[in-house]
Scaffold this motif. Structure first.
Motif, mmCIF file in Angstrom:
data_model
loop_
_atom_site.group_PDB
_atom_site.id
_atom_site.type_symbol
_atom_site.label_atom_id
_atom_site.label_comp_id
_atom_site.label_asym_id
_atom_site.label_seq_id
_atom_site.Cartn_x
_atom_site.Cartn_y
_atom_site.Cartn_z
ATOM 1 N N HIS A 1 18.282 32.592 30.743
ATOM 2 C CA HIS A 1 17.812 32.626 32.138
ATOM 3 C C HIS A 1 18.492 31.586 33.015
ATOM 4 C CE1 HIS A 1 14.632 35.299 30.720
ATOM 5 N NE2 HIS A 1 14.420 34.430 29.747
ATOM 6 N N TYR A 2 19.610 31.067 32.589
ATOM 7 C CA TYR A 2 20.280 29.975 33.286
ATOM 8 C C TYR A 2 20.475 30.274 34.774
ATOM 9 C CZ TYR A 2 23.866 26.607 34.648
ATOM 10 O OH TYR A 2 24.579 25.623 35.287
ATOM 11 N N GLY A 3 19.879 29.441 35.616
ATOM 12 C CA GLY A 3 20.090 29.520 37.057
ATOM 13 C C GLY A 3 19.357 30.638 37.769
ATOM 14 N N LEU A 4 18.727 31.547 37.045
ATOM 15 C CA LEU A 4 18.093 32.710 37.672
ATOM 16 C C LEU A 4 16.708 32.333 38.212
ATOM 17 C CD1 LEU A 4 19.097 35.459 35.088
ATOM 18 C CD2 LEU A 4 20.275 34.781 37.197
ATOM 19 N N LEU A 5 16.348 32.929 39.343
ATOM 20 C CA LEU A 5 15.110 32.542 40.018
ATOM 21 C C LEU A 5 14.406 33.759 40.604
ATOM 22 C CD1 LEU A 5 13.299 30.211 41.090
ATOM 23 C CD2 LEU A 5 14.721 30.217 43.158
ATOM 24 N N ARG A 6 13.133 33.899 40.260
ATOM 25 C CA ARG A 6 12.292 34.900 40.920
ATOM 26 C C ARG A 6 11.866 34.356 42.282
ATOM 27 N NH1 ARG A 6 8.024 35.057 36.403
ATOM 28 N NH2 ARG A 6 6.699 36.028 37.971
ATOM 29 N N GLU B 1 11.794 41.289 36.846
ATOM 30 C CA GLU B 1 12.620 42.486 36.787
ATOM 31 C C GLU B 1 13.859 42.200 35.936
ATOM 32 O OE1 GLU B 1 11.766 45.308 37.913
ATOM 33 O OE2 GLU B 1 10.150 44.881 39.342
ATOM 34 N N PRO B 2 14.625 43.240 35.586
ATOM 35 C CA PRO B 2 15.833 43.016 34.785
ATOM 36 C C PRO B 2 16.796 41.998 35.386
ATOM 37 C CG PRO B 2 15.303 45.346 34.803
ATOM 38 C CD PRO B 2 14.346 44.684 35.754
ATOM 39 N N GLU B 3 16.794 41.843 36.692
ATOM 40 C CA GLU B 3 17.721 40.916 37.351
ATOM 41 C C GLU B 3 17.398 39.448 37.078
ATOM 42 O OE1 GLU B 3 16.053 40.422 41.817
ATOM 43 O OE2 GLU B 3 16.343 42.500 41.149
ATOM 44 N N HIS B 4 16.265 39.177 36.410
ATOM 45 C CA HIS B 4 15.845 37.792 36.188
ATOM 46 C C HIS B 4 16.179 37.283 34.781
ATOM 47 C CE1 HIS B 4 12.914 39.056 39.471
ATOM 48 N NE2 HIS B 4 13.752 38.182 40.032
ATOM 49 N N SER B 5 16.968 38.022 34.038
ATOM 50 C CA SER B 5 17.407 37.595 32.704
ATOM 51 C C SER B 5 18.866 37.988 32.516
ATOM 52 C CB SER B 5 16.570 38.266 31.604
ATOM 53 O OG SER B 5 15.188 38.068 31.788
ATOM 54 N N TRP B 6 19.631 37.114 31.890
ATOM 55 C CA TRP B 6 21.005 37.447 31.547
ATOM 56 C C TRP B 6 21.007 38.449 30.399
ATOM 57 C CZ3 TRP B 6 24.961 36.283 34.566
ATOM 58 C CH2 TRP B 6 24.836 35.209 35.457
ATOM 59 N N ASN B 7 21.862 39.432 30.512
ATOM 60 C CA ASN B 7 21.899 40.532 29.552
ATOM 61 C C ASN B 7 23.252 40.568 28.844
ATOM 62 O OD1 ASN B 7 20.242 42.991 28.775
ATOM 63 N ND2 ASN B 7 22.207 43.955 29.193
ATOM 64 N N GLN C 1 19.671 40.440 22.714
ATOM 65 C CA GLN C 1 20.599 40.253 23.823
ATOM 66 C C GLN C 1 20.317 41.196 24.990
ATOM 67 O OE1 GLN C 1 24.607 38.691 21.550
ATOM 68 N NE2 GLN C 1 24.318 40.892 21.720
ATOM 69 N N ARG C 2 19.590 42.277 24.740
ATOM 70 C CA ARG C 2 19.161 43.126 25.854
ATOM 71 C C ARG C 2 17.870 42.524 26.423
ATOM 72 N NH1 ARG C 2 20.622 49.583 25.279
ATOM 73 N NH2 ARG C 2 22.849 49.248 25.640
ATOM 74 N N HIS C 3 18.023 41.291 26.867
ATOM 75 C CA HIS C 3 16.879 40.476 27.235
ATOM 76 C C HIS C 3 16.282 40.890 28.574
ATOM 77 C CE1 HIS C 3 14.626 37.120 25.755
ATOM 78 N NE2 HIS C 3 14.645 36.510 26.920
ATOM 79 N N SER C 4 17.077 41.497 29.415
ATOM 80 C CA SER C 4 16.588 41.915 30.727
ATOM 81 C C SER C 4 15.495 42.972 30.597
ATOM 82 C CB SER C 4 17.746 42.447 31.568
ATOM 83 O OG SER C 4 18.695 41.432 31.815
ATOM 84 N N ASP C 5 15.731 43.973 29.783
ATOM 85 C CA ASP C 5 14.729 45.016 29.582
ATOM 86 C C ASP C 5 13.513 44.442 28.855
ATOM 87 O OD1 ASP C 5 13.523 47.482 29.676
ATOM 88 O OD2 ASP C 5 14.652 48.333 28.001
ATOM 89 N N HIS C 6 13.765 43.523 27.916
ATOM 90 C CA HIS C 6 12.652 42.930 27.170
ATOM 91 C C HIS C 6 11.684 42.220 28.106
ATOM 92 C CE1 HIS C 6 10.294 40.573 24.404
ATOM 93 N NE2 HIS C 6 10.713 39.472 25.004
ATOM 94 N N SER D 1 21.469 46.632 37.160
ATOM 95 C CA SER D 1 21.042 45.566 38.067
ATOM 96 C C SER D 1 20.942 44.211 37.377
ATOM 97 C CB SER D 1 19.670 45.911 38.660
ATOM 98 O OG SER D 1 18.684 46.034 37.631
ATOM 99 N N ALA D 2 20.991 44.194 36.051
ATOM 100 C CA ALA D 2 20.851 42.942 35.308
ATOM 101 C C ALA D 2 22.162 42.171 35.310
ATOM 102 C CB ALA D 2 20.419 43.230 33.871
#
Length: 383
Positions: free
Chosen positions: A270-275, A287-293, A307-312, A328-329
């Motif tokens: 999740h480095y640097g990602l922000l809701r 949402e998927p955009e909040h995790s690196w995939n 590694q499919r962490h966005s969907d998880h 979108s991830a």
């Protein structure tokens, strides 16, 4: 449904037998310990670090990515197929065998310091990846899966992960309040103590709150943290009783390394990602955009598609065999094996990842989860 999604579904093929690679990890690493016992050569125990930091990055590079998604019509059947659950269950007994064998070697063999380090890296890798297995099991509602999750966490002594990940991290992910979400400009070495201590505090507070609502004390046997830590005491106590006190330093050191493997993966995810917050001041839904995939094929087969962490994160109850790629991830430039190696070197990590964070947010630093101490420097660089 977009045409690209249809194409992805049409290209999807069930990798059923390839999932045997996941429990093959503890089997192979334990095999390297047996090779040492048989041959007496310490370098036999270098298989784990060589696989993680050399072979997997090469295989991910050579075999590439798989963007295909299972069609929704197949998800129910995938969920009900016991084969996929058995693949996760199989990791746990193999993990225990590797841990016991490693403790026996540490207690009964005289090793040079470099051989001891190789032993720690091997068993620590088994149990570090075992935390990933516990992650998959801990999200499930079945009692067997949840207890196997706690057992898989026992060798690393990281049982509070069972509580904090499910009820803390998933709630606060990609926010400054989450100890397990790394901030842009924060090195892994600064993130590590913050995440370890913050996650421990959060797990204890979450169980205190849950038990208080049920009229129970925090020290009640129903405390999930105490249950998981109790399993660690039982396992370690049995090994020390059977092998002597020389097993204890080894168990402690390999547990530290195993926990660090989890935390470096947390750092990457999740480095640097922000809701962002809505008009009511609440964080928007994850949402998927909040995790690196990452769709790198080999790493996903070995790690139950972690590694499919966005969907998880967007759909936590979805089983690993049905996790999907989302356009979108934000996509990692490589698989986890490569990324964790780079994360150990902050200048290289920042050079590789900061520009990707900024590209994801269209160059707007105000949308980024930023380390406060690095904000001025980042503003000067990305203004």
């Amino acid at each position: 449904m977009s045409s690209s999604s249809v194409e992805l579904e049409q290209a999807w093929q069930d990798k059923r037998w390839w999932w045997l690679l996941s429990p093959a990890i503890p089997l192979a690493f334990t095999g390297s310990l047996l090779a040492f016992v048989w041959r007496g050569q310490w370098w036999c125990m270098l298989l784990a670090p060589l696989v993680i930091h050399a072979l997997l990055p090469v295989l991910d590079r050579v075999l590439g990515e798989d963007f295909s998604n299972p069609p929704e019509s197949a998800v129910a059947q995938l969920d009900q197929d016991m084969f996929y659950r058995a693949m996760v269950w199989a990791y746990v007994p193999l993990q225990m065998i590797g841990t016991v064998l490693g403790a026996w070697i540490a207690a009964t063999h005289v090793l040079p310091w470099w051989g001891y380090i190789a032993l720690v890296l091997t068993v620590g890798a088994i149990n570090g990846i075992g935390i990933g297995t516990a992650h998959e099991l801990g999200h499930k509602k079945e009692t067997l899966d949840r207890w196997l999750s706690k057992i898989a966490l026992a060798p690393s002594g990281y049982g509070h992960f069972f509580v904090e990940h499910n009820r803390g991290h998933h709630k606060r992910v990609a926010t400054p309040e989450d100890p397990a979400s790394a901030r842009m400009g924060e090195s892994f070495w600064a993130f590590l103590p913050r995440s370890v201590w913050g996650s421990w505090q959060s797990a204890w507070a979450l169980e205190h709150e849950r038990l208080s609502k049920q009229g129970m004390r925090v020290w009640h046997p129903q405390n999930h943290n105490l249950q998981a830590w109790g399993l660690t005491l039982v396992l370690w106590g049995a090994l020390v009783a059977g092998l002597g006190w020389m097993a204890l330093p080894f168990l402690l050191v390999q547990a530290v390394y195993a926990a660090s493997m989890l935390e470096v993966v947390n750092y990457v995810e999740h480095y640097g990602l922000l809701r962002q917050k809505d008009t009511a001041g609440r964080y928007v839904r994850c949402e998927p955009e909040h995790s690196w995939n990452s769709n790198h094929l080999v790493g996903n087969l070995l790690l139950y598609q972690l590694q499919r962490h966005s969907d998880h994160h967007a759909h936590p109850s979805r089983r690993y065999q049905a996790l999907r790629h989302f356009a979108s991830a934000p996509q990692l430039p490589a698989g986890y094996a490569t990324m964790i190696s780079v994360a150990y070197c902050p200048p290289l990590w920042f050079a590789w990842m900061d520009r990707r964070v900024m590209a994801h947010y269209g160059g707007d630093l105000s949308l980024v989860n930023v380390q406060a101490s690095a904000r001025r420097k980042l503003m000067q660089r990305w203004a």
